[in-house]
Design a protein around this motif. Structure first.
Motif, PDB file in Angstrom:
ATOM      1  N   MET A 333      12.348  38.065 -97.636  1.00  0.00           N
ATOM      2  CA  MET A 333      13.656  38.663 -97.368  1.00  0.00           C
ATOM      3  C   MET A 333      13.923  39.733 -98.415  1.00  0.00           C
ATOM      4  SD  MET A 333      16.591  35.983 -98.633  1.00  0.00           S
ATOM      5  CE  MET A 333      16.889  35.683-100.369  1.00  0.00           C
ATOM      6  N   ALA A 334      14.812  40.638 -98.054  1.00  0.00           N
ATOM      7  CA  ALA A 334      15.187  41.716 -98.974  1.00  0.00           C
ATOM      8  C   ALA A 334      16.152  41.190-100.018  1.00  0.00           C
ATOM      9  CB  ALA A 334      15.822  42.859 -98.197  1.00  0.00           C
ATOM     10  N   THR A 335      15.969  41.623-101.252  1.00  0.00           N
ATOM     11  CA  THR A 335      16.837  41.225-102.359  1.00  0.00           C
ATOM     12  C   THR A 335      17.314  42.481-103.072  1.00  0.00           C
ATOM     13  OG1 THR A 335      15.581  39.190-102.673  1.00  0.00           O
ATOM     14  CG2 THR A 335      16.978  39.906-104.500  1.00  0.00           C
ATOM     15  N   HIS A 336      18.617  42.577-103.263  1.00  0.00           N
ATOM     16  CA  HIS A 336      19.195  43.765-103.876  1.00  0.00           C
ATOM     17  C   HIS A 336      19.488  43.489-105.348  1.00  0.00           C
ATOM     18  CE1 HIS A 336      19.473  45.495 -99.891  1.00  0.00           C
ATOM     19  NE2 HIS A 336      20.087  44.395 -99.478  1.00  0.00           N
ATOM     20  N   ILE A 337      18.838  44.248-106.203  1.00  0.00           N
ATOM     21  CA  ILE A 337      18.996  44.118-107.653  1.00  0.00           C
ATOM     22  C   ILE A 337      20.039  45.126-108.121  1.00  0.00           C
ATOM     23  CG2 ILE A 337      17.784  44.216-109.870  1.00  0.00           C
ATOM     24  CD1 ILE A 337      16.828  41.982-108.018  1.00  0.00           C
ATOM     25  N   ASP A 338      20.807  44.756-109.146  1.00  0.00           N
ATOM     26  CA  ASP A 338      21.784  45.688-109.718  1.00  0.00           C
ATOM     27  C   ASP A 338      21.092  46.991-110.089  1.00  0.00           C
ATOM     28  OD1 ASP A 338      23.773  43.859-109.441  1.00  0.00           O
ATOM     29  OD2 ASP A 338      23.764  43.188-111.522  1.00  0.00           O
ATOM     30  N   GLY A 339      21.707  48.084-109.685  1.00  0.00           N
ATOM     31  CA  GLY A 339      21.087  49.384-109.907  1.00  0.00           C
ATOM     32  C   GLY A 339      20.625  50.002-108.604  1.00  0.00           C
ATOM     33  N   GLY A 340      20.741  49.241-107.498  1.00  0.00           N
ATOM     34  CA  GLY A 340      20.462  49.796-106.188  1.00  0.00           C
ATOM     35  C   GLY A 340      19.070  49.559-105.661  1.00  0.00           C
ATOM     36  N   LYS A 341      18.184  48.919-106.440  1.00  0.00           N
ATOM     37  CA  LYS A 341      16.806  48.718-105.996  1.00  0.00           C
ATOM     38  C   LYS A 341      16.726  47.527-105.045  1.00  0.00           C
ATOM     39  CE  LYS A 341      12.081  48.243-107.741  1.00  0.00           C
ATOM     40  NZ  LYS A 341      11.615  49.459-107.088  1.00  0.00           N
ATOM     41  N   THR A 342      15.928  47.672-103.991  1.00  0.00           N
ATOM     42  CA  THR A 342      15.674  46.579-103.062  1.00  0.00           C
ATOM     43  C   THR A 342      14.267  46.048-103.299  1.00  0.00           C
ATOM     44  OG1 THR A 342      17.161  47.493-101.389  1.00  0.00           O
ATOM     45  CG2 THR A 342      15.526  45.889-100.652  1.00  0.00           C
ATOM     46  N   VAL A 343      14.171  44.742-103.501  1.00  0.00           N
ATOM     47  CA  VAL A 343      12.908  44.075-103.792  1.00  0.00           C
ATOM     48  C   VAL A 343      12.643  43.058-102.696  1.00  0.00           C
ATOM     49  CG1 VAL A 343      11.675  42.623-105.451  1.00  0.00           C
ATOM     50  CG2 VAL A 343      13.264  44.380-106.266  1.00  0.00           C
ATOM     51  N   TYR A 372      17.625  37.310-114.245  1.00  0.00           N
ATOM     52  CA  TYR A 372      16.840  37.932-115.305  1.00  0.00           C
ATOM     53  C   TYR A 372      17.188  39.409-115.445  1.00  0.00           C
ATOM     54  CZ  TYR A 372      13.510  34.094-116.284  1.00  0.00           C
ATOM     55  OH  TYR A 372      12.916  32.914-116.682  1.00  0.00           O
ATOM     56  N   SER A 373      17.387  40.090-114.325  1.00  0.00           N
ATOM     57  CA  SER A 373      17.737  41.512-114.384  1.00  0.00           C
ATOM     58  C   SER A 373      19.052  41.712-115.115  1.00  0.00           C
ATOM     59  CB  SER A 373      17.828  42.089-112.969  1.00  0.00           C
ATOM     60  OG  SER A 373      16.573  42.088-112.328  1.00  0.00           O
ATOM     61  N   LYS A 374      19.984  40.796-114.915  1.00  0.00           N
ATOM     62  CA  LYS A 374      21.279  40.882-115.581  1.00  0.00           C
ATOM     63  C   LYS A 374      21.144  40.745-117.092  1.00  0.00           C
ATOM     64  CE  LYS A 374      24.100  37.361-115.308  1.00  0.00           C
ATOM     65  NZ  LYS A 374      25.069  36.355-114.814  1.00  0.00           N
ATOM     66  N   HIS A 375      20.222  39.925-117.543  1.00  0.00           N
ATOM     67  CA  HIS A 375      20.095  39.648-118.975  1.00  0.00           C
ATOM     68  C   HIS A 375      19.051  40.520-119.668  1.00  0.00           C
ATOM     69  CE1 HIS A 375      22.842  36.237-119.194  1.00  0.00           C
ATOM     70  NE2 HIS A 375      22.337  35.805-118.054  1.00  0.00           N
ATOM     71  N   THR A 376      18.270  41.288-118.902  1.00  0.00           N
ATOM     72  CA  THR A 376      17.230  42.118-119.520  1.00  0.00           C
ATOM     73  C   THR A 376      17.311  43.556-119.011  1.00  0.00           C
ATOM     74  OG1 THR A 376      15.620  41.427-117.832  1.00  0.00           O
ATOM     75  CG2 THR A 376      15.683  40.156-119.878  1.00  0.00           C
ATOM     76  N   PHE A 377      16.698  43.827-117.879  1.00  0.00           N
ATOM     77  CA  PHE A 377      16.669  45.158-117.262  1.00  0.00           C
ATOM     78  C   PHE A 377      16.446  44.953-115.769  1.00  0.00           C
ATOM     79  CE2 PHE A 377      12.626  44.129-119.375  1.00  0.00           C
ATOM     80  CZ  PHE A 377      11.837  43.878-118.250  1.00  0.00           C
ATOM     81  N   PRO A 378      16.824  45.921-114.949  1.00  0.00           N
ATOM     82  CA  PRO A 378      16.613  45.762-113.495  1.00  0.00           C
ATOM     83  C   PRO A 378      15.123  45.603-113.176  1.00  0.00           C
ATOM     84  CG  PRO A 378      18.134  47.555-113.933  1.00  0.00           C
ATOM     85  CD  PRO A 378      17.561  47.156-115.272  1.00  0.00           C
ATOM     86  N   TYR A 379      14.809  44.626-112.370  1.00  0.00           N
ATOM     87  CA  TYR A 379      13.419  44.362-111.992  1.00  0.00           C
ATOM     88  C   TYR A 379      12.823  45.610-111.355  1.00  0.00           C
ATOM     89  CZ  TYR A 379       9.432  41.980-109.766  1.00  0.00           C
ATOM     90  OH  TYR A 379       8.172  41.585-109.382  1.00  0.00           O
ATOM     91  N   PRO A 380      11.707  46.133-111.901  1.00  0.00           N
ATOM     92  CA  PRO A 380      11.227  47.443-111.454  1.00  0.00           C
ATOM     93  C   PRO A 380      10.210  47.422-110.320  1.00  0.00           C
ATOM     94  CG  PRO A 380      10.052  46.775-113.416  1.00  0.00           C
ATOM     95  CD  PRO A 380      11.030  45.670-113.118  1.00  0.00           C
ATOM     96  N   TYR A 381       9.608  46.253-110.049  1.00  0.00           N
ATOM     97  CA  TYR A 381       8.522  46.215-109.074  1.00  0.00           C
ATOM     98  C   TYR A 381       9.056  46.050-107.646  1.00  0.00           C
ATOM     99  CZ  TYR A 381       5.268  45.700-113.009  1.00  0.00           C
ATOM    100  OH  TYR A 381       4.532  45.906-114.149  1.00  0.00           O
ATOM    101  N   PRO A 382       8.235  46.351-106.637  1.00  0.00           N
ATOM    102  CA  PRO A 382       8.732  46.299-105.249  1.00  0.00           C
ATOM    103  C   PRO A 382       8.785  44.907-104.650  1.00  0.00           C
ATOM    104  CG  PRO A 382       6.465  47.072-105.292  1.00  0.00           C
ATOM    105  CD  PRO A 382       6.904  46.979-106.724  1.00  0.00           C
ATOM    106  N   ALA A 383       8.100  43.925-105.264  1.00  0.00           N
ATOM    107  CA  ALA A 383       8.033  42.596-104.653  1.00  0.00           C
ATOM    108  C   ALA A 383       7.847  41.530-105.722  1.00  0.00           C
ATOM    109  CB  ALA A 383       6.880  42.533-103.651  1.00  0.00           C
TER     110      ALA A 383
END
Length: 778
Positions: A333-343, A372-383
């Motif tokens: 399923m699609a997951t939306h990370i803060d910052g607008g990225k969809t993983v 984790y993205s909230k406490h570190t950085f937005p997850y950068p990978y696509p999946a």
């Protein structure tokens, strides 16, 4: 001022071991608060004193183009790879080191010999295998090693490391391309052990391949240690170089393949229906079953002779892993990370895991990425993919976990929480160390400890009642109570740790949670921790970089904390040894007379007087009233006109500030505390007043800086105190709560009549209420 002694608790204690420094070894102070100084690596142009990468920071890069063929009949993998290595260092290189991790499984491998072994009443096949060894042809077979022009390269293999001689010196800024052909027999992961391998399912005669450490890969060359060519023995994990991957995997046509990165040819490997479901999953808010359970059950019945090639690619990753089997479901399923990225959050699992993984796994993946993205950085990978493999191991964008139901589809609560925890943990490793790329072979805690701490944060945001086993301070107490010869500092090389789980996972996670909740506070800690993550994302940090960044971004001097928790083994044991109560002599005869009369009466209530009264003795002064003179009737504690007049004259002469002090009833409590454990920590004091109200007071660990063993502190209160408790919320991992209170409170211990045997990883050792409820309904 009148001193009134209320109560003193003086306990006989054994001598505690206090770590000493060379600078002040015989003193009771100046050791635990000494700055780390020479214990940290010197800052330089590559790594700054602030903990940030320096202006001339560099790191190497290695790109891989790999083609591999999986033989499902012989359990063998053949591969050819082209590596392009970029020398971004200022150093000329005459040779390179390549990791051959599969050699750990060789029958004559060093790692199979140097561990102790003992016989037990009950021995598993794996226990016996560890003693007897095996006679299997395992390990890497190098077919050829050539440069880009096809010229053979000279190499030598030392256990799990291969040194390649370069035909000419590789100068700074240059790159070198070479080609390796290799093969190896895939090992049975459940009997041989290890992270990668296969699992065989005899009921349907199928295999699950979890392919990890499967290709020869570059060792790290860094500014702080040169080549990291420490042998892989199975404990200390990996130090790896970032790069781009193009991978072609040839497998049986009825296998499904998932791996690091993205697949570029789903149109050729999926059915039309599966491809349609994949497109739906890209916008779905609930997991979509792309390869369904029904499809899996059908294809498990046969074995395809045709083959397919799956094409995967990944950019800026430090490793590549994959799974292949005909008996796995795939959902996403699609997951939306803060910052607008969809993983794409995804899961791959067999029928035995379906009741748990279909409900939880992909949603746990999505939850982990968000927290984790909230406490570190937005997850950068696509999946990010969770694979059920009765395992627990991590790689970029893919991890192998455990969690299987019973044959009737039920599962125990223990299995559910084991699965939940391992999925969060292994998915979380995408951040530490897959992106914040620390050297796991040297410092396990830098990825396992930091990741376990973030796992705790994610567990607690998953469910407020989540039974986290690592993170809360009280959970580390049993480990810190152990004798010193069973302990080692967190700052210990991975291979030398006796109790790996508590040392590399639990203790650093606990330390970070204490930093966040007790020492620094959430606002300062969260900012500093996020700063570290941002600074070192896609780079190679060391412990010094972490320690310095946490202080640099918070303005909190933490050298005492790193010294105690990371460089030392002393436990926390702060004892409240005595309490003395003082109050002001107001000189007011009406107040002091009543108080003194009560005190005098209390002093006459000794045991003999009490028992004489109970026996009904007729006292002479009561039987013969003539014996009572003036003093028999005189109340020496009563206020007289003269005493009142004297007090009023004194009071009228006081300043307004002094009068206010007299009017506010002040109580002074002098606390004597000792540091029996040796590890200095803040004081958290809970005061319970006579009126039933409570107050919590927090004092920095700096209170110990002038005497690390014993301190005395006076507290002024406006209400009478009924009881005092140190560390009331169990924040500091204090190993002895019995000496934390006044009056003393003792916690009863419990014992078990029988102790159940431990089951396999992720299995329940208790009841299965879900199964029991089904039995009742039938």
């Amino acid at each position: 001022m009148r001193k009134i002694y209320i109560s003193v608790f003086a306990l006989l204690v054994g001598s505690a071991a206090f770590a000493q420094n060379d600078n002040n070894p015989k003193s009771n102070h100046g050791n635990k608060f000494e700055q780390l100084g020479q214990m940290l690596a010197d800052p330089n142009m590559y790594r700054s004193a602030s903990g940030a990468p320096g202006p001339k920071y560099w790191q190497q890069k290695a790109d891989y183009d790999i083609t591999a063929t999986l033989d499902d009949d012989k359990q063998r993998l053949d591969g050819v790879e082209t590596i392009t290595y970029y020398n971004n260092s200022p150093d000329p290189l005459s040779y390179m080191w390549i990791q051959l991790d599969e050699n750990q499984h060789k029958k004559d491998g060093e790692s199979a010999k140097f561990d102790e072994s003992k016989m037990k009443d009950k021995m598993t096949l794996r226990d016996l295998q560890g003693i007897m060894g095996h006679n299997l042809d395992l390990g890497d077979h190098i077919v050829s090693l050539k440069d880009a022009e096809g010229n053979p390269l000279t190499y030598i293999i030392n256990e799990t490391m291969m040194r390649v001689e370069l035909p000419k010196t590789l100068a700074p800024g240059e790159k070198f391309k070479f080609k390796i052909a290799w093969w190896y027999n895939i090992s049975d992961r459940l009997t041989i052990g290890g992270r990668g391998g296969y699992e065989y399912f005899p009921e349907d005669k199928n295999y699950l391949y979890t392919m990890a450490q499967w290709y020869p890969r570059m060792a790290v060359y860094s500014d702080f240690q040169g080549w990291q060519n420490k042998q892989f023995t199975g404990r200390g994990e990996f130090a790896l170089t970032f790069g781009d991957f193009k991978v072609h995997l040839n497998v049986p046509a009825d296998h499904f393949v998932g791996g690091t990165g993205e697949c570029s040819n789903y149109a050729q490997t999926l059915t039309a229906e599966q491809l349609h479901r994949w497109e739906q999953a890209k916008t779905a808010k609930e997991p979509v079953e792309i390869v369904t359970l029904a499809e899996v059950k059908k294809q498990m019945q046969g074995h395809a002779t045709a083959r397919k090639t799956w094409e995967l690619h990944a950019e800026n990753v430090r490793d590549f892993a994959w799974v292949s089997s005909r008996r796995v479901v795939w959902d996403a399923m699609a997951t939306h990370i803060d910052g607008g990225k969809t993983v794409m959050a995804m899961s791959i699992y067999g029928p035995e895991a379906y009741p748990l993984y279909r409900r939880y796994s992909t949603k746990l993946v999505a939850h982990t990425l968000k927290v984790y993205s909230k406490h570190t950085f937005p997850y950068p990978y696509p999946a990010a993919t969770s694979v059920e493999a009765s395992n627990g191991m991590e790689y970029p964008m893919i991890c192998f976990n455990n969690g299987r139901a019973d044959k009737d589809g039920t599962y125990s609560e223990a299995v559910k929480y084991a699965m939940t925890g391992v999925i969060i943990h292994e998915v979380g490793h995408n951040f530490f160390p897959m992106i914040v790329n620390s050297d796991e072979r040297q410092w396990s805690w830098m990825d396992e400890g930091l990741n376990t701490f973030c796992q705790f944060l994610a567990e607690q945001e998953w469910d407020n009642k989540y039974p986290s086993q690592r993170g809360p301070a009280a959970k580390i107490v049993d480990y810190m109570k152990l004798p010193a010869d069973q302990l080692e500092p967190i700052m210990t090389n991975s291979e030398n740790i006796v109790r790996f789980g508590p040392n590399a996972y639990a203790k650093p996670a606990t330390a970070l949670n204490i930093l966040r909740e007790t020492v620094m506070g959430r606002q300062l800690f969260d900012y500093a921790f996020k700063t570290y993550a941002h600074r070192w994302a896609f780079k190679h940090p060391t412990p010094s970089d972490f320690f310095r960044t946490m202080e640099d971004a918070s303005a909190v001097d933490l050298d005492w904390f790193w010294r105690g928790w990371f460089y030392g083994i002393d436990p926390v044991d702060i004892s409240l040894d005595s309490v003395k109560y003082y109050r002001v002599d107001t000189k007011n005869p009406e107040i002091e007379g009543t108080y003194n009369k009560a005190l005098a009466d209390k002093g006459l209530q000794h045991i003999s007087a009490q028992r004489n009264k109970e026996e009904g003795i007729k006292f002479a002064v009561e039987a013969d009233t003539s014996l009572k003179d003036f003093y028999g009737k005189y109340d020496k504690f009563a206020a007289t006109p003269l005493s009142k007049q004297s007090y009023q004259a004194m009071y009228d002469g006081l300043s307004p500030e002094e009068k206010k002090f007299y009017e506010n009833k002040s109580y002074f409590y002098e606390l004597d505390l000792s540091n029996k454990g040796g590890c200095v920590m803040p004081l958290i004091i809970e005061w319970t007043y006579a009126d039933g109200t409570k107050e919590v007071e927090r004092i920095s660990a700096y209170i110990w800086r002038k005497n690390e063993k014993n301190i005395t502190k006076v507290f002024a209160k406006t209400k009478e105190v009924k009881s005092i408790k140190i560390d009331p919320f169990k924040e500091t991992a204090d190993i002895d709560e019995n000496n934390n209170s006044w009056p003393r409170e003792y916690t009863p211990s419990r014992f078990e009549l029988f102790k159940s045997q431990a089951g396999p990883r992720g299995a329940s050792s208790g009841s299965n209420p879900m199964k029991e409820s089904l039995q009742k309904s039938n």
